[in-house]
Design a protein around this motif. Sequence first.
Motif, PDB file in Angstrom:
ATOM      1  N   LEU A  57       0.821  -1.206   0.000  1.00  0.00           N
ATOM      2  CA  LEU A  57       0.000   0.000   0.000  1.00  0.00           C
ATOM      3  C   LEU A  57       0.857   1.260   0.000  1.00  0.00           C
ATOM      4  O   LEU A  57       0.521   2.244  -0.664  1.00  0.00           O
ATOM      5  N   GLU A  58       1.965   1.237   0.712  1.00  0.00           N
ATOM      6  CA  GLU A  58       2.868   2.389   0.724  1.00  0.00           C
ATOM      7  C   GLU A  58       3.465   2.625  -0.663  1.00  0.00           C
ATOM      8  O   GLU A  58       3.606   3.774  -1.093  1.00  0.00           O
ATOM      9  N   GLU A  98       3.357   5.875  -5.648  1.00  0.00           N
ATOM     10  CA  GLU A  98       3.135   5.959  -7.086  1.00  0.00           C
ATOM     11  C   GLU A  98       2.006   6.930  -7.410  1.00  0.00           C
ATOM     12  O   GLU A  98       2.108   7.724  -8.354  1.00  0.00           O
ATOM     13  N   LEU A  99       0.931   6.898  -6.642  1.00  0.00           N
ATOM     14  CA  LEU A  99      -0.177   7.832  -6.860  1.00  0.00           C
ATOM     15  C   LEU A  99       0.277   9.273  -6.623  1.00  0.00           C
ATOM     16  O   LEU A  99      -0.118  10.182  -7.370  1.00  0.00           O
ATOM     17  N   MET A 100       1.105   9.479  -5.624  1.00  0.00           N
ATOM     18  CA  MET A 100       1.631  10.826  -5.360  1.00  0.00           C
ATOM     19  C   MET A 100       2.514  11.281  -6.526  1.00  0.00           C
ATOM     20  O   MET A 100       2.441  12.428  -6.968  1.00  0.00           O
ATOM     21  N   ARG A 101       3.343  10.366  -7.031  1.00  0.00           N
ATOM     22  CA  ARG A 101       4.209  10.696  -8.161  1.00  0.00           C
ATOM     23  C   ARG A 101       3.376  11.043  -9.389  1.00  0.00           C
ATOM     24  O   ARG A 101       3.651  12.019 -10.092  1.00  0.00           O
ATOM     25  N   PHE A 126      -7.612   2.561  -4.311  1.00  0.00           N
ATOM     26  CA  PHE A 126      -6.626   2.541  -3.234  1.00  0.00           C
ATOM     27  C   PHE A 126      -7.298   2.802  -1.892  1.00  0.00           C
ATOM     28  O   PHE A 126      -7.010   2.126  -0.896  1.00  0.00           O
ATOM     29  N   GLU A 127      -8.183   3.769  -1.848  1.00  0.00           N
ATOM     30  CA  GLU A 127      -8.884   4.080  -0.595  1.00  0.00           C
ATOM     31  C   GLU A 127      -9.742   2.905  -0.134  1.00  0.00           C
ATOM     32  O   GLU A 127      -9.806   2.623   1.068  1.00  0.00           O
ATOM     33  N   ALA A 128     -10.377   2.212  -1.063  1.00  0.00           N
ATOM     34  CA  ALA A 128     -11.185   1.045  -0.692  1.00  0.00           C
ATOM     35  C   ALA A 128     -10.300  -0.056  -0.112  1.00  0.00           C
ATOM     36  O   ALA A 128     -10.645  -0.667   0.914  1.00  0.00           O
ATOM     37  N   ARG A 129      -9.146  -0.310  -0.752  1.00  0.00           N
ATOM     38  CA  ARG A 129      -8.219  -1.316  -0.226  1.00  0.00           C
ATOM     39  C   ARG A 129      -7.654  -0.886   1.124  1.00  0.00           C
ATOM     40  O   ARG A 129      -7.457  -1.719   2.016  1.00  0.00           O
TER      41      ARG A 129
END
Length: 109
Positions: A21-22, A27-30, A67-70
């Motif tokens: 998850l980290e 990756e989402l931040m990038r 991602f939020e659901a996971r």
Amino acid sequence: LAIEARVVGSSDAAARERAQLEKEKAELMRQGEALKAERDVLDRSSADAVDAYNARALARDKAIDEFEARSDAFNARVGTLDADRATFKQRCDNRRFDQADEEALRKGR
């Protein structure tokens, strides 16, 4: 012993899942930073360029929702793990045991 096995196994799995998850979060931040940079130099007079940018932004938004659901599901599993840890600590922590007794329990005697 069953609680201990569950706690140990779940702890290892939770650590692996947390690491995954980290990575996804990084990756989402990038991707978000890349989209911001792309938005600043976007040729707004080109409909194709704007449509392509919007498609990438929507794909990132969808990935964030997944991602939020996971993450929510992971947090629920960690809550269960914390409850198991508390149960194990309450029932077994600071108790003396004989190694032979533990081995007999593990063998089913």
